[in-house]
Write a protein that holds these residues in place. Structure first.
Motif, PDB file in Angstrom:
ATOM      1  N   GLY A  15       0.800  -1.210   0.000  1.00  0.00           N
ATOM      2  CA  GLY A  15       0.000   0.000   0.000  1.00  0.00           C
ATOM      3  C   GLY A  15       0.838   1.268   0.000  1.00  0.00           C
ATOM      4  N   ASP A  16       0.364   2.267  -0.699  1.00  0.00           N
ATOM      5  CA  ASP A  16       0.968   3.598  -0.724  1.00  0.00           C
ATOM      6  C   ASP A  16      -0.111   4.543  -0.204  1.00  0.00           C
ATOM      7  N   TYR A  17       0.001   4.945   1.071  1.00  0.00           N
ATOM      8  CA  TYR A  17      -1.117   5.580   1.768  1.00  0.00           C
ATOM      9  C   TYR A  17      -1.054   7.099   1.846  1.00  0.00           C
ATOM     10  N   TRP A  18       0.136   7.687   1.969  1.00  0.00           N
ATOM     11  CA  TRP A  18       0.213   9.076   2.410  1.00  0.00           C
ATOM     12  C   TRP A  18       1.139   9.940   1.559  1.00  0.00           C
ATOM     13  N   ARG A  19       0.806  11.219   1.481  1.00  0.00           N
ATOM     14  CA  ARG A  19       1.707  12.297   1.092  1.00  0.00           C
ATOM     15  C   ARG A  19       1.649  13.316   2.226  1.00  0.00           C
ATOM     16  N   PHE A  20       2.732  14.038   2.441  1.00  0.00           N
ATOM     17  CA  PHE A  20       2.848  14.851   3.636  1.00  0.00           C
ATOM     18  C   PHE A  20       3.047  16.328   3.303  1.00  0.00           C
ATOM     19  N   THR A  21       2.855  17.164   4.315  1.00  0.00           N
ATOM     20  CA  THR A  21       3.261  18.563   4.275  1.00  0.00           C
ATOM     21  C   THR A  21       4.220  18.777   5.445  1.00  0.00           C
ATOM     22  N   SER A  22       4.887  19.913   5.445  1.00  0.00           N
ATOM     23  CA  SER A  22       5.801  20.199   6.552  1.00  0.00           C
ATOM     24  C   SER A  22       5.043  20.242   7.875  1.00  0.00           C
ATOM     25  N   LEU A  23       3.802  20.709   7.852  1.00  0.00           N
ATOM     26  CA  LEU A  23       3.012  20.797   9.082  1.00  0.00           C
ATOM     27  C   LEU A  23       2.618  19.423   9.595  1.00  0.00           C
ATOM     28  N   SER A  24       2.171  18.529   8.710  1.00  0.00           N
ATOM     29  CA  SER A  24       1.790  17.183   9.164  1.00  0.00           C
ATOM     30  C   SER A  24       3.017  16.418   9.647  1.00  0.00           C
ATOM     31  N   ALA A  25       4.160  16.593   8.982  1.00  0.00           N
ATOM     32  CA  ALA A  25       5.380  15.926   9.425  1.00  0.00           C
ATOM     33  C   ALA A  25       5.782  16.409  10.816  1.00  0.00           C
ATOM     34  N   ARG A  26       5.728  17.716  11.029  1.00  0.00           N
ATOM     35  CA  ARG A  26       6.080  18.257  12.344  1.00  0.00           C
ATOM     36  C   ARG A  26       5.139  17.723  13.427  1.00  0.00           C
ATOM     37  N   ARG A  27       3.857  17.698  13.138  1.00  0.00           N
ATOM     38  CA  ARG A  27       2.883  17.231  14.124  1.00  0.00           C
ATOM     39  C   ARG A  27       3.136  15.775  14.512  1.00  0.00           C
ATOM     40  N   ILE A  28       3.395  14.931  13.515  1.00  0.00           N
ATOM     41  CA  ILE A  28       3.609  13.509  13.766  1.00  0.00           C
ATOM     42  C   ILE A  28       4.851  13.283  14.625  1.00  0.00           C
ATOM     43  N   PHE A  29       5.941  13.965  14.295  1.00  0.00           N
ATOM     44  CA  PHE A  29       7.184  13.731  15.022  1.00  0.00           C
ATOM     45  C   PHE A  29       7.197  14.414  16.379  1.00  0.00           C
ATOM     46  N   GLU A  30       6.596  15.575  16.488  1.00  0.00           N
ATOM     47  CA  GLU A  30       6.590  16.243  17.791  1.00  0.00           C
ATOM     48  C   GLU A  30       5.719  15.509  18.804  1.00  0.00           C
ATOM     49  N   CYS A  31       4.733  14.744  18.338  1.00  0.00           N
ATOM     50  CA  CYS A  31       3.931  13.942  19.258  1.00  0.00           C
ATOM     51  C   CYS A  31       4.770  12.863  19.934  1.00  0.00           C
ATOM     52  N   ALA A  32       5.733  12.298  19.198  1.00  0.00           N
ATOM     53  CA  ALA A  32       6.575  11.238  19.756  1.00  0.00           C
ATOM     54  C   ALA A  32       7.840  11.794  20.404  1.00  0.00           C
ATOM     55  N   PHE A  33       8.372  12.861  19.845  1.00  0.00           N
ATOM     56  CA  PHE A  33       9.622  13.444  20.343  1.00  0.00           C
ATOM     57  C   PHE A  33       9.328  14.745  21.086  1.00  0.00           C
TER      58      PHE A  33
END
Length: 207
Positions: A137-155
């Motif tokens: 499966g190829d599920y996602w394309r990202f923006t800088s905002l979605s990338a930041r949100r995803i990583f800041e939730c874990a880090f």
């Protein structure tokens, strides 16, 4: 109605445009690629950018059958991979093919040693990767905002740096399947925040 190439420019010489940005990013942060390093699918970038700084290299793959893999695991639920194991994780163009991206990033944070770094890249403007679409499966394309949100939730207690790469010319050329050698360096390196061809993330786990 059809692109110049459906192979991302691999058949036109030089690097695909997204790989031009990926290699520039990894070159910028090459000193992070050291110690015990984990990469997905193969260890090509670990060897190219880590060199003698790498003391141990592991390769993760989600299914058996990859001869280069030393770890078979799904990043969303890799309980058998010990916590605080890796000094660096090289994660290029992997997250689009994982349904639960946030779970995967939480795993990455868990298996990094304190002070360890993940170097991640993900597509913004891109065609579908049909090979992967047909397999997992190829599920996602990202923006800088979605990338930041995803990583800041874990880090949340670490450091997260997000950058974008690309412009309207690079995006158009990439979608057509042209290679990086068909554009000038100044055309590739110009950054237009409205055209995020590639998003890069350097995230450091709190020491």
């Amino acid at each position: 109605l059809t692109p110049v190439s459906r192979r991302f420019g691999w058949d036109r010489g030089g690097l695909p445009i997204d790989r031009y940005y990926i290699e520039r990013f990894l070159g910028q942060y090459a000193p992070d690629i050291a110690g015990h390093v984990l990469e997905v699918r193969d260890d090509a970038y670990t060897r190219k950018f880590g060199g003698s700084r790498v003391t141990k290299a592991d390769v993760l793959h989600p299914t058996s059958g990859n001869e280069k893999a030393t770890i078979v695991a799904d990043l969303t639920s890799a309980e058998h991979v010990p916590s605080s194991t890796f000094d660096c994780i090289v994660l290029t163009q992997v997250l689009p093919f994982i349904p639960d991206v946030q779970a995967a990033v939480r795993t990455i944070q868990r298996i990094l040693r304190p002070g360890g770094v993940v170097l991640a890249t993900m597509p913004g403007i891109s065609q579908i990767v049909q090979y992967d679409m047909d397999r997992w499966g190829d599920y996602w394309r990202f923006t800088s905002l979605s990338a930041r949100r995803i990583f800041e939730c874990a880090f949340s207690e670490g450091e997260v740096r997000v950058e974008t790469h690309g412009n309207v010319l690079a995006a158009t050329a990439f979608l057509q399947g042209l290679s990086s050698r068909e554009l000038r360096p100044d055309e590739l390196d110009y950054r237009d925040p409205d055209y995020e061809v590639l998003i890069t993330v350097r995230a450091r786990k709190h020491a």
